[in-house]
Structure formats: structure tokens, C-alpha cells
Write an enzyme that holds these catalytic residues in place. Structure first.
Site, mmCIF file in Angstrom:
data_model
loop_
_atom_site.group_PDB
_atom_site.id
_atom_site.type_symbol
_atom_site.label_atom_id
_atom_site.label_comp_id
_atom_site.label_asym_id
_atom_site.label_seq_id
_atom_site.Cartn_x
_atom_site.Cartn_y
_atom_site.Cartn_z
ATOM 1 N N ASP A 67 -57.568 -6.749 17.528
ATOM 2 C CA ASP A 67 -56.183 -6.264 17.440
ATOM 3 C C ASP A 67 -55.804 -5.084 18.496
ATOM 4 O O ASP A 67 -56.717 -4.633 18.759
ATOM 5 C CB ASP A 67 -55.605 -5.813 15.976
ATOM 6 C CG ASP A 67 -56.731 -5.195 15.240
ATOM 7 O OD1 ASP A 67 -57.422 -4.507 15.957
ATOM 8 O OD2 ASP A 67 -56.503 -4.843 13.932
ATOM 9 N N HIS A 137 -55.799 -5.258 4.029
ATOM 10 C CA HIS A 137 -55.649 -5.973 5.206
ATOM 11 C C HIS A 137 -56.835 -6.096 6.141
ATOM 12 O O HIS A 137 -57.914 -5.156 5.890
ATOM 13 C CB HIS A 137 -54.577 -5.435 5.863
ATOM 14 C CG HIS A 137 -54.704 -4.159 6.962
ATOM 15 N ND1 HIS A 137 -53.762 -3.365 6.731
ATOM 16 C CD2 HIS A 137 -55.681 -3.813 7.541
ATOM 17 C CE1 HIS A 137 -54.132 -2.359 7.589
ATOM 18 N NE2 HIS A 137 -55.496 -2.568 8.025
ATOM 19 N N GLU A 142 -51.611 -8.220 7.417
ATOM 20 C CA GLU A 142 -50.944 -7.545 6.230
ATOM 21 C C GLU A 142 -50.913 -8.373 5.345
ATOM 22 O O GLU A 142 -50.961 -9.691 5.080
ATOM 23 C CB GLU A 142 -49.786 -7.008 6.576
ATOM 24 C CG GLU A 142 -49.814 -5.897 7.862
ATOM 25 C CD GLU A 142 -50.320 -4.387 7.359
ATOM 26 O OE1 GLU A 142 -50.961 -4.323 6.395
ATOM 27 O OE2 GLU A 142 -49.991 -3.564 8.017
HETATM 28 C C1 GLP Z 1 -56.439 -0.501 11.015
HETATM 29 C C2 GLP Z 1 -56.974 -1.799 11.904
HETATM 30 C C3 GLP Z 1 -58.343 -2.337 11.052
HETATM 31 C C4 GLP Z 1 -59.035 -1.413 10.264
HETATM 32 C C5 GLP Z 1 -57.971 -0.550 9.324
HETATM 33 C C6 GLP Z 1 -59.118 0.413 8.514
HETATM 34 O O1 GLP Z 1 -55.111 -0.846 10.324
HETATM 35 N N1 GLP Z 1 -56.148 -2.470 12.397
HETATM 36 O O2 GLP Z 1 -58.815 -3.205 11.728
HETATM 37 O O3 GLP Z 1 -60.093 -2.049 9.520
HETATM 38 O O4 GLP Z 1 -57.144 0.110 9.960
HETATM 39 O O5 GLP Z 1 -59.265 1.541 9.389
HETATM 40 P P1 GLP Z 1 -59.911 2.611 8.971
HETATM 41 O O6 GLP Z 1 -61.577 2.229 9.287
HETATM 42 O O7 GLP Z 1 -59.732 3.790 9.857
HETATM 43 O O8 GLP Z 1 -60.106 3.014 7.550
#
Ligand code: GLP
Length: 240
Positions: A67, A137, A142
Site C-alpha cells: 500500500d 485491517h 479497513e
Molecule cells: C498501517 C499499514 C499496515 C500495517 C499497520 C500496522 O496502517 N498500512 O500495512 O500492518 O499499519 O502497523 P504497525 O506495524 O506500525 O503497528
């Protein structure tokens, strides 16, 4: 889904590295589906260290990301393109031309989604790495995203904007929209490796693993994947 619970974040990252290295070693031309966020940073650190000390090569590896924020150019420090370059790619021998991510600056959303869908159909992922949002998500799919969606533009939820604000100077700087690979395409990977760390992921981990398969919890779809491993540290797995 196979579930591995580790003592802490370091052990989670080490286990994840073992799985990923297995793929890279057995298939030098593998396509890796990669993720951003703070969760995979330990894994990326292990990959870099291993590349430096053992020479594991990524010269023929292709990397496809999940993404990208809409409106951020690829050299913006908060863009996912920048994240990948700084935290992984520039430390490996991977060819920049073998790394792929949505173009956050694309003017025509539909065209950009079509371009990415075509690319994904040409690069079937041998393994897809995922983090987990605290609302369940995956990538930027979402809650209540249809499981059949391909690459699309999403309006980020308030919850996600708040979670991700810690990486921006000000919550107002967090983009409100993003391009994301769809759940259908995530599920097409031969293998899925989902990582979760910390107490704020405990509910999402529980819903993902033990809850009903429902579009209200995007990650619950992974229960239907034939080859999915979840590696969670003790805190993230505390409600299982
Ligand atoms: C973001 C990304 C996701 C990721 C999520 C969790 O929204 N788009 O791909 O898995 O956050 O992030 P973190 O690993 O910083 O908790």
C-alpha cells in the site's frame, strides 16, 4: 492458520526471518509481498544483517508492496516507498527496478489501480508478509472492505489515522486516503506470514484467529488461506 507465540518482539522477528530466508534461499527469483509499519522492522533488520554477514542475495528477488498513502511523493519521508528504501532495499543487493509499490501521486486513481492489478497478476507472490492494524485491517483494507476487492483507493478510518499519527509530526499531516492491494490479491499469495506485536494488537489477534470470518475484521479472512502463519509475541497473543 498456524500460530506461533514468541516470548517477545525480538523472537517474533527472528522466527519471521527464518521463514522469509527459507523462501529466498530456496527460490532466488521469488516474489516477496512486503509490508510497512513498525512491526516488520525487526525482520528487516535481520534480513540486512544476514545479507551483510552471510551474503544472502536478493539480486533476482522481486518485491511488491501492499500500500501507499495518496498524495505523498516517493521521496516524502512518511511515504511507504521511502520507508522501504530506507529500512530495507538500500541495504540489500535488490535491484530498484525489481521493487514495486503504488504511485501515491498518480492523478488518475482508476488507471493507477489498473496498472497495479496488472502488475500483481504478472508477479504472483511466493510469500506475503502482513502486519495487523489494531482494528483488524490488513494493508489498508479497513473493516467492511469486501473480501473480493482488488487494488483500490480507501478512506482511512479515524482509528488508523490516529494509530499512524505517531509517525507524522501532526495528526493533520496524516493523509486521509491511500492506495491498497485488495484482500483478493493478498489471499492469492502461496504463503502468508502475518506478524503482531504488543498489547494494542491483542483484540485484533483474537478476532483474526478465533473470531468469525467476517468482512468486519479483514484479517479474519486469513483463516481461509491454506498456508498462513501468524507469529505473535506474548502480549499480542495474550487473549488467545
Ligand atoms: C498501517 C499499514 C499496515 C500495517 C499497520 C500496522 O496502517 N498500512 O500495512 O500492518 O499499519 O502497523 P504497525 O506495524 O506500525 O503497528
Amino acid at each position: 492458520m498456524k500460530i506461533i507465540v514468541t516470548k517477545d518482539y525480538e523472537k517474533m522477528s527472528l522466527k519471521a526471518f527464518e521463514v522469509l530466508k527459507g523462501v529466498v534461499k530456496s527460490k532466488p527469483y521469488a516474489v516477496l509481498g512486503l509490508a510497512t509499519g513498525t512491526t516488520p522492522l525487526g525482520l528487516y533488520h535481520n534480513m540486512i544483517e544476514d545479507h551483510k554477514t552471510h551474503g544472502t542475495s536478493y539480486a533476482h528477488i522481486r518485491a511488491v508492496n501492499l500500500d501507499e498513502y495518496q498524495g505523498l511523493p516517493k521521496d516524502h519521508p512518511q511515504s511507504y516507498a521511502y520507508f522501504m528504501r530506507e529500512n530495507l532495499f538500500k541495504h540489500l543487493d535488490i535491484e530498484e527496478s525489481n521493487t514495486f509499490i503504488e504511485n501515491g501521486m498518480a492523478q488518475n486513481e482508476a488507471e493507477e489501480c489498473a496498472r497495479y492489478n496488472k502488475l500483481l497478476s504478472e508477479l504472483p507472490r511466493d510469500i506475503q508478509l502482513l502486519g495487523l492494524g489494531s482494528n483488524g485491517h490488513i494493508a489498508f483494507n479497513e473493516p467492511n472492505t469486501p473480501f473480493g476487492n482488488e487494488t483500490h483507493v480507501v478512506d482511512l478510518t479515524e482509528n488508523t489515522i490516529k494509530d499512524n499519527a505517531r509517525l507524522f509530526g501532526d495528526i493533520l499531516e496524516v493523509p486521509r486516503k491511500a492506495f491498497t492491494m485488495g484482500i483478493k490479491q493478498i489471499m492469492q499469495a502461496k504463503q502468508i506470514l502475518i506478524l503482531a506485536s504488543g498489547a494494542n494488537k491483542a483484540d485484533a489477534v483474537y478476532q483474526t484467529v478465533r473470531g468469525r470470518v467476517t468482512e468486519a475484521v479483514p484479517a479474519s479472512v486469513l483463516q481461509l488461506h491454506p498456508n498462513c502463519i501468524m507469529i505473535a509475541d506474548k502480549e499480542a497473543a495474550s487473549k488467545l
